[in-house]
Design an enzyme around this catalytic site. Structure first.
Site, PDB file in Angstrom:
ATOM      1  N   TYR A   1       0.842  -1.192   0.000  1.00  0.00           N
ATOM      2  CA  TYR A   1       0.000   0.000   0.000  1.00  0.00           C
ATOM      3  C   TYR A   1       0.874   1.237   0.000  1.00  0.00           C
ATOM      4  O   TYR A   1       1.989   1.212   0.473  1.00  0.00           O
ATOM      5  CB  TYR A   1      -0.826   0.092   1.290  1.00  0.00           C
ATOM      6  CG  TYR A   1      -1.663  -1.094   1.650  1.00  0.00           C
ATOM      7  CD1 TYR A   1      -1.103  -2.208   2.257  1.00  0.00           C
ATOM      8  CD2 TYR A   1      -3.043  -1.077   1.438  1.00  0.00           C
ATOM      9  CE1 TYR A   1      -1.877  -3.283   2.626  1.00  0.00           C
ATOM     10  CE2 TYR A   1      -3.828  -2.139   1.818  1.00  0.00           C
ATOM     11  CZ  TYR A   1      -3.249  -3.244   2.409  1.00  0.00           C
ATOM     12  OH  TYR A   1      -4.015  -4.304   2.773  1.00  0.00           O
TER      13      TYR A   1
ATOM     14  N   HIS B   1      -7.172   1.587  -0.371  1.00  0.00           N
ATOM     15  CA  HIS B   1      -7.243   0.163  -0.694  1.00  0.00           C
ATOM     16  C   HIS B   1      -5.864  -0.257  -1.151  1.00  0.00           C
ATOM     17  O   HIS B   1      -5.101   0.528  -1.641  1.00  0.00           O
ATOM     18  CB  HIS B   1      -8.240  -0.072  -1.827  1.00  0.00           C
ATOM     19  CG  HIS B   1      -9.642   0.081  -1.401  1.00  0.00           C
ATOM     20  ND1 HIS B   1     -10.201  -0.680  -0.403  1.00  0.00           N
ATOM     21  CD2 HIS B   1     -10.617   0.913  -1.830  1.00  0.00           C
ATOM     22  CE1 HIS B   1     -11.450  -0.320  -0.244  1.00  0.00           C
ATOM     23  NE2 HIS B   1     -11.739   0.642  -1.088  1.00  0.00           N
TER      24      HIS B   1
ATOM     25  N   LYS C   1      -7.015  -5.231  -6.586  1.00  0.00           N
ATOM     26  CA  LYS C   1      -5.569  -5.080  -6.501  1.00  0.00           C
ATOM     27  C   LYS C   1      -4.956  -5.439  -7.848  1.00  0.00           C
ATOM     28  O   LYS C   1      -5.455  -6.290  -8.557  1.00  0.00           O
ATOM     29  CB  LYS C   1      -4.997  -6.012  -5.422  1.00  0.00           C
ATOM     30  CG  LYS C   1      -5.371  -5.573  -4.018  1.00  0.00           C
ATOM     31  CD  LYS C   1      -5.052  -6.663  -3.009  1.00  0.00           C
ATOM     32  CE  LYS C   1      -5.512  -6.322  -1.610  1.00  0.00           C
ATOM     33  NZ  LYS C   1      -6.677  -5.472  -1.488  1.00  0.00           N
TER      34      LYS C   1
END
Lengths: 250, 285
Positions: A130, A138, A175
């Site tokens: 992240y 997210h 992702k």
């Protein structure tokens, strides 16, 4: 993030923090200020216990080794209360976890760029990375670590079904799949200087899939395909390059 | 099954209609659950408009079709009569004549935009064209799977050419070569085109069974010029049974002179396009 990590580092040095090596984890007690820093910097997971004056944290092997040997802010002791030096830790951890050297190189590669790195087990990958604390964003990347030393037993993404599976999973959790190819150049150095012998190459895998329409399936309109205006990979690669050219460090 | 044909002019209007495509390339990857739970997006929101329009057009009445003659020795069709604007983005030009590859010919024949004839002027039916494709793919350089991908890229409006084959050459020597997957049409080094020996290498046995580049893909462009097509948006590689290794990817990237690569996998009627883009994650503050 680098500021928070620096503060954690100073705080741990000041209190002579020691972690206890246990299986594949390192346990460490933290006082309230450090607890907050651990949480903000995303190192370790708190252990719920009845103890009031300190908070126990459970660190992964990568996290512990990073704090100990790279950031040099904690010591790690074994069950006999003997402090383990860098090389002993390395040998221990390498024996405990398959592919540990490459996983650790990947972990420290990302951490040194001030990315937040967490375990990726729940997403079927090695790590998740992240830009900020997970509560704020997210996850950007689901990270898989591949090395040129993978033999058939450990090889990842061997078949196309592996790709479909991993990409599908990444997609459902918003992702992007990031593959870190790690290659080892040269031997001889011992940890931690041996880390410099490893090279990391970053690649993003993007995909899109559709069903090929046939004349017969015209009544069921087929699915969408590739975007046509611009290549998203081109613009992504471009923006990464621009960012690289204007790196800002706090 | 009733015949479905395509109005070729209407089709080109669709192909050249750049405004239809809206893609927010900056948006985060997300899954559009409403479409199909088996679909996985990497980026952007893709409009349904274009495809629905396509489907509608398939039911319109056919206007006049172009005409071409299949030349077996070249494994290409020589275009005799052109109808419509699609010829600015289809076929290669040699000495002022236009030739279509098997996938181009088959695609246009399928949508009713091209009538193909044999050397003796008899009609070459679609079934025979399918038959030619089904023959050993190395003769024509295109397999059924490659054709499926080609056809779908065309539906989406892309301009698609064989990898490393010049769109247009003057003073070319048209030569045939039974050993290669495709006739070698250029014997003279064209300014800016790929070296001859490289073409030979590309279509030789080097890539058979492995991952290899097949198409240069350009975005829809009403001003596309075969004389100066520019760089492709991406080069499409058809994959073998296994994912390419890191080394294979790097080798292909080098050969393709820096154009972005996409790898397509055709399985069970589904096409997946994968990219392995090199990045450098920024150092964060």
């Amino acid at each position: 993030m680098s500021t928070i990590v620096s503060r954690l580092q100073s705080s741990l040095i000041e209190s002579n923090s020691q972690g206890l090596l246990s299986g594949c984890s390192v346990l460490l007690a933290a006082h309230p200020e450090q607890t907050e820093l651990f949480n903000h910097a995303c190192f370790g997971h708190p252990i719920i216990s009845a103890e009031k004056d300190k908070q126990w944290f459970q660190l992964s092997l990568e996290e512990a080794l990073y704090l100990c040997s790279v950031m040099k802010c904690i010591k790690v002791v074994g069950e006999n209360k003997c402090e383990k030096n860098d090389e002993e830790l390395w040998r221990y951890m390498t024996s405990k976890k398959v592919g540990f050297p490459f996983l650790f190189k990947a972990y420290s590669h990302l951490r040194m760029k001030n990315w937040v790195v967490r375990a990726g087990t729940q997403y079927g990958v090695d790590f998740v990375a992240y830009r900020h604390h997970p509560a704020l964003v997210h996850s950007e990347y689901a990270v898989l670590v591949l090395s040129d030393e993978d033999d058939n037993k450990n090889a990842r993404l061997k078949a196309w079904s592996d790709f479909h599976c991993t990409l599908r999973l990444c997609g459902s959790v918003a992702k992007t799949l990031l593959i870190l190819h790690i290659s080892k150049n040269g031997d001889g150095a011992i940890f931690p200087s041996s880390l410099e012998n490893y090279c990391v190459e970053e690649r993003i895998v993007t995909s899109c899939m559709w069903r090929i329409p046939s004349m017969a399936s015209v009544s069921n309109p087929p699915l969408e395909g590739l975007p046509v205006t611009s290549d998203p990979n081109l613009s992504q690669t471009m923006s990464e390059k621009e960012k690289k050219d204007t790196v800002r460090k706090k | 099954m009733e015949a479905k044909t395509m109005d070729s002019d209407a089709f080109e209007r669709l192909s050249l209609c750049e405004g239809t495509y809206g893609c927010d390339s900056d948006s985060e990857g997300s899954v559009d659950d409403s479409v199909d739970d088996e679909l996985c997006y990497a980026s952007g929101d893709i409009p349904k408009l274009q495809f629905r329009l396509m489907v509608k057009l398939m039911f319109t009445v056919r206007k006049e079709a172009s005409k071409a003659r299949w030349i077996e020795e070249l494994r290409m069709a020589e275009v005799l009569e052109k109808k419509g604007k699609m010829w600015t983005t289809t076929g290669i030009v040699r000495n002022g004549k236009t030739y279509c590859s098997i996938e181009e010919s088959l695609y246009l024949a399928e949508i009713g935009a091209l009538d193909i004839f044999n050397g003796d002027d008899t009609t070459l039916p679609l079934s025979d064209m399918y038959g030619k494709l089904a023959e050993d793919k190395n003769r024509h350089g295109c397999s059924w799977e490659s054709f499926e991908v080609y056809r779908h890229l065309k539906f989406l409006g892309y301009i698609v050419g064989r990898h490393n084959v010049s769109w247009s050459i003057k003073n070319a020597n048209i030569k045939t070569d039974a050993q290669e997957g495709m006739a070698e049409l250029d014997n003279i080094r064209d300014r800016g085109s790929v070296d001859n020996s490289f073409i030979t290498e590309m279509f030789g046995n080097l890539y058979i069974g492995e991952t290899r580049p097949i198409f240069d893909v350009y975005p829809p462009n009403s001003k596309f010029r075969k004389s100066s097509p520019g760089n492709p948006s991406f080069v499409l590689c058809l994959t073998s049974g296994y994912p390419p290794s890191k080394q294979e990817i790097e080798d292909l990237e080098t050969r393709c002179n820096g154009s972005p690569l996409k790898f397509c996998i055709v399985e069970h009627g589904r096409v997946s396009f994968l990219s392995f883009s090199k990045v450098e994650l920024p150092v964060l503050p």
